[in-house]
Every structure is written in structure tokens, then in C-alpha cells.
Design a protein around this motif. Structure first.
Motif, short mmCIF file in Angstrom:
data_model
loop_
_atom_site.label_atom_id
_atom_site.label_comp_id
_atom_site.label_asym_id
_atom_site.label_seq_id
_atom_site.Cartn_x
_atom_site.Cartn_y
_atom_site.Cartn_z
N ASP A 1 0.85 -1.22 -0.01
CA ASP A 1 -0.02 -0.05 -0.13
C ASP A 1 0.87 1.20 0.08
O ASP A 1 0.43 2.16 0.66
N ASP A 2 2.02 1.24 -0.67
CA ASP A 2 2.87 2.36 -0.73
C ASP A 2 3.25 2.91 0.58
O ASP A 2 3.50 4.37 0.57
N GLU A 3 3.29 2.22 1.61
CA GLU A 3 3.71 2.70 2.84
C GLU A 3 5.15 3.28 2.96
O GLU A 3 5.96 2.70 2.10
N LEU A 4 5.52 4.19 3.77
CA LEU A 4 6.74 4.62 3.68
C LEU A 4 7.80 3.51 4.28
O LEU A 4 7.53 3.03 5.45
N ALA A 5 8.76 3.32 3.68
CA ALA A 5 9.40 2.12 3.85
C ALA A 5 10.86 2.66 4.52
O ALA A 5 11.72 1.78 5.15
N ALA A 6 11.35 3.74 4.30
CA ALA A 6 12.67 4.07 4.82
C ALA A 6 12.85 5.63 4.91
O ALA A 6 12.38 6.26 4.15
N VAL A 7 13.70 5.93 5.77
CA VAL A 7 14.12 7.52 6.01
C VAL A 7 15.54 7.31 5.70
O VAL A 7 16.25 6.53 6.65
N VAL A 8 16.15 8.27 4.87
CA VAL A 8 17.46 8.24 4.62
C VAL A 8 18.16 9.42 5.24
O VAL A 8 17.68 10.62 4.79
N VAL A 9 19.16 9.11 5.76
CA VAL A 9 19.80 10.21 6.66
C VAL A 9 21.27 10.36 5.88
O VAL A 9 22.06 9.44 6.17
N PRO A 10 21.58 11.50 5.37
CA PRO A 10 22.98 11.50 4.83
C PRO A 10 24.20 11.62 5.93
O PRO A 10 23.84 12.29 6.89
N LEU A 11 25.04 10.82 5.48
CA LEU A 11 26.12 10.98 6.46
C LEU A 11 27.01 12.30 6.05
O LEU A 11 28.10 12.21 5.39
N SER A 12 26.71 13.31 6.43
CA SER A 12 27.14 14.61 5.98
C SER A 12 27.31 15.65 7.27
O SER A 12 26.29 15.56 8.05
N THR A 13 28.24 16.22 7.45
CA THR A 13 28.40 17.37 8.51
C THR A 13 27.43 18.57 8.31
O THR A 13 27.28 19.27 9.38
N GLY A 14 27.06 18.76 7.32
CA GLY A 14 26.40 19.90 6.77
C GLY A 14 25.92 19.81 5.49
O GLY A 14 26.04 18.88 4.86
N PRO A 15 25.17 20.70 4.98
CA PRO A 15 24.45 20.81 3.52
C PRO A 15 25.68 20.64 2.60
O PRO A 15 26.61 21.29 2.61
N ASP A 16 25.32 19.85 1.53
CA ASP A 16 26.25 19.50 0.19
C ASP A 16 25.61 19.52 -0.76
O ASP A 16 24.68 18.53 -1.15
N PRO A 17 25.61 20.51 -1.52
CA PRO A 17 24.53 20.54 -2.92
C PRO A 17 24.69 19.39 -3.76
O PRO A 17 23.73 18.87 -4.29
N ALA A 18 25.98 19.00 -4.12
CA ALA A 18 26.22 17.78 -4.75
C ALA A 18 25.70 16.58 -4.16
O ALA A 18 24.94 15.67 -4.79
N LEU A 19 26.13 16.29 -2.90
CA LEU A 19 25.38 15.15 -2.06
C LEU A 19 23.91 15.07 -2.06
O LEU A 19 23.32 14.16 -2.41
#
Length: 280
Positions: free
Chosen positions: A94-112
Motif C-alpha cells: 500500500d505504498d507505505e513509507l519504507a525508509a528514512v534516508v539520513v545523509p552521512l554529512s556534517t552539513g549541507p552539500d549541494p552535490a550530495l
């Protein structure tokens, strides 16, 4: 309806004093009901790059110390444990939310950030992207600890003790351009408060930026300088740390690595993103 199917409707609550111990347990631990989306730590580069084992250690800390929920690692490059492949294996009914993706980054990175959004948007399983780990006071805490580990700062600034190797000024060297340096200044201010010493930020990718920060510190009265890498470890910029420190003739601490503060932050960013997604 089973309790498992109802679980995603319940928002996570802040854990009080949990009976399960752990020497790194802190305020950012959460009691999460079963059946919630998986936390996936998005790691720059490929699984074959040296230093990526720290991501495995971080998700272990998140699971054991902070959420009690399963956590996975997905790499943005390469075929092994690729983020797209990891998410594809998490499709739910039923298209339930499957994952929350957390970037392994110390701060905003436009490319990442752009690469992460593209993968999340095109994933066969429904997922959402969380905010980067920093800026946050926990990053300053981790930088302080790494400086202390290297003998370049007191572990406890309140304890009156003499350390002949302690730096009287610190350069927080971050990957990226002028924008990244400005973002890291927040962490620099927090670190300066912890150390009671001047801190200037610089670009790890620009030797002249590091030299300018060293000149500013010396002008501010710092007689001994240390460089604190504002990066976690798997980033390709890790190789620049030693040369940047050599350019200004100063010692340096290790990257943040699998510091417990980063695990606390990953759990916090997961809960923030999950709460927003479930509230929609």
C-alpha cells in the motif's frame, strides 16, 4: 488490524531513562514502536573506499543505543550495498513509507543532497530524505573530543590542568567552497565556546584559505594552532587533512569517525523526518 500495521501511525516519543544501559546513551534516545520505516544511512562514495566501515559502526550505535530499530547503510556509488538497491529491497504494501534516508554529512552539500534526492525520488520503495547531521552542537562536541584524543585540547575545559600540547587556537577545516565554510562557522562558534579559545574556519580544498585562518589566529594571539577536520571519514577530502596542516605547520586531530555524537544526531534526524512524514 494488526498492531504492526498500526505502528507507523504512532509518532516516536522521547525515551526517558531507559532500562537498557549503554555508556553513550544521551538525551537523543527515542522509544520507537515496531514496524516503523528503516533508517538508512547514506554514505558518500562506494563500499570499497577505505574508512567506510565507520558507517557500519554508526548504524550499530543507532540501533543499540538510540532507536531499537533496524538500520542499514547505503552507498551513493558502486554496486555493493548501493543506496538504490538497498531501498529497492524495502518495498512495503500500500505504498507505505519504507525508509528514512539520513545523509552521512556534517552539513549541507549541494552535490550530495542532489544525488540523494534523485535516488530517493526514483526508488521503487517509498522513502524520504532527512536533513544532514549538522550543523549542530553535537558536531562541536565530537570535534572537541577528537582534539582531546590527539592531546590538542583539554577533555574538560572546566578542569584546571596544564597541557603543554593544548592548542591556543583552532582551524576548523571543512570540505567544499566558501558556502561550506560559512555553514561550518556555526560549528566553529560552538567549538570556540567549548574550548574558550579562538576558532576560525577554512576550506580544506583551498590551501590559501587554511593559511589565512592561521594568520587570523596568530593575529588574535594564538601561539599554537591545531587543525580540526570537519569531516566524518569516508569523504575523499580526508586525504587533504595532512597536507593542509603541513601548509601552516600545525598538528591535527582525526576525522570525526564513528563518534557516538554522530549516532545521536542520525537518530535525531531520523525522528525529525519521520515525524514530518507521518504528520502529512
Amino acid at each position: 488490524m494488526s498492531s504492526e500495521s498500526q505502528a507507523p501511525d504512532a509518532l516516536p516519543s522521547r525515551r526517558r531513562r531507559a532500562p537498557r544501559g549503554g555508556r553513550h546513551r544521551g538525551d537523543e534516545s527515542f522509544l520507537l514502536p515496531p514496524g516503523l520505516p528503516t533508517l538508512v544511512l547514506a554514505v558518500p562514495g562506494s563500499a570499497r573506499r577505505p574508512g567506510t566501515d565507520l558507517a557500519i559502526e554508526l548504524v550499530r550505535l543507532v540501533e543499540i543505543e538510540h532507536t531499537g530499530q533496524p538500520a542499514r547503510v547505503g552507498f551513493l556509488e558502486g554496486d555493493e550495498a548501493n543506496l538504490h538497491t538497498v531501498l529497492a529491497g524495502m518495498r512495503r504494501e500500500d505504498d507505505e513509507l519504507a525508509a528514512v534516508v539520513v545523509p552521512l554529512s556534517t552539513g549541507p552539500d549541494p552535490a550530495l543532497d542532489a544525488a540523494l534526492r534523485a535516488i530517493v525520488m526514483n526508488a521503487p520503495a517509498r522513502a524520504v530524505a532527512a536533513e544532514p547531521l549538522g550543523p549542530h552542537p553535537f558536531i562541536a562536541e565530537a570535534l572537541h573530543d577528537r582534539l582531546a584524543d590527539a592531546g590538542l585540547a583539554r577533555a574538560d575545559r572546566i578542569r584546571m590542568m596544564t597541557m603543554v600540547t593544548a592548542a591556543s587556537g583552532v582551524i576548523v577545516a571543512t570540505p567544499g567552497d566558501v558556502t561550506a565554510v560559512r555553514q561550518a562557522e556555526v560549528t566553529g562558534v560552538l567549538l570556540a565556546s567549548r574550548l574558550a579559545a579562538p576558532v576560525f574556519t577554512a576550506s580544506l580544498n583551498d590551501e590559501s584559505s587554511v593559511k589565512a585562518a592561521a594568520e587570523q589566529l596568530r593575529a588574535a594571539g594564538a601561539t599554537s594552532i591545531a587543525l580540526a577536520p570537519h569531516l566524518i571519514g569516508p569523504e575523499p577530502d580526508t586525504a587533504l587533512v595532512a597536507s593542509a596542516a603541513a601548509a601552516v605547520g600545525c598538528p591535527y586531530s582525526a576525522p570525526l569517525g564513528a563518534h557516538p555524537a554522530l549516532a545521536r544526531l542520525a537518530a535525531l534526524r531520523y525522528v525529525e523526518a519521520l515525524s514530518l512524514a507521518l504528520a502529512e
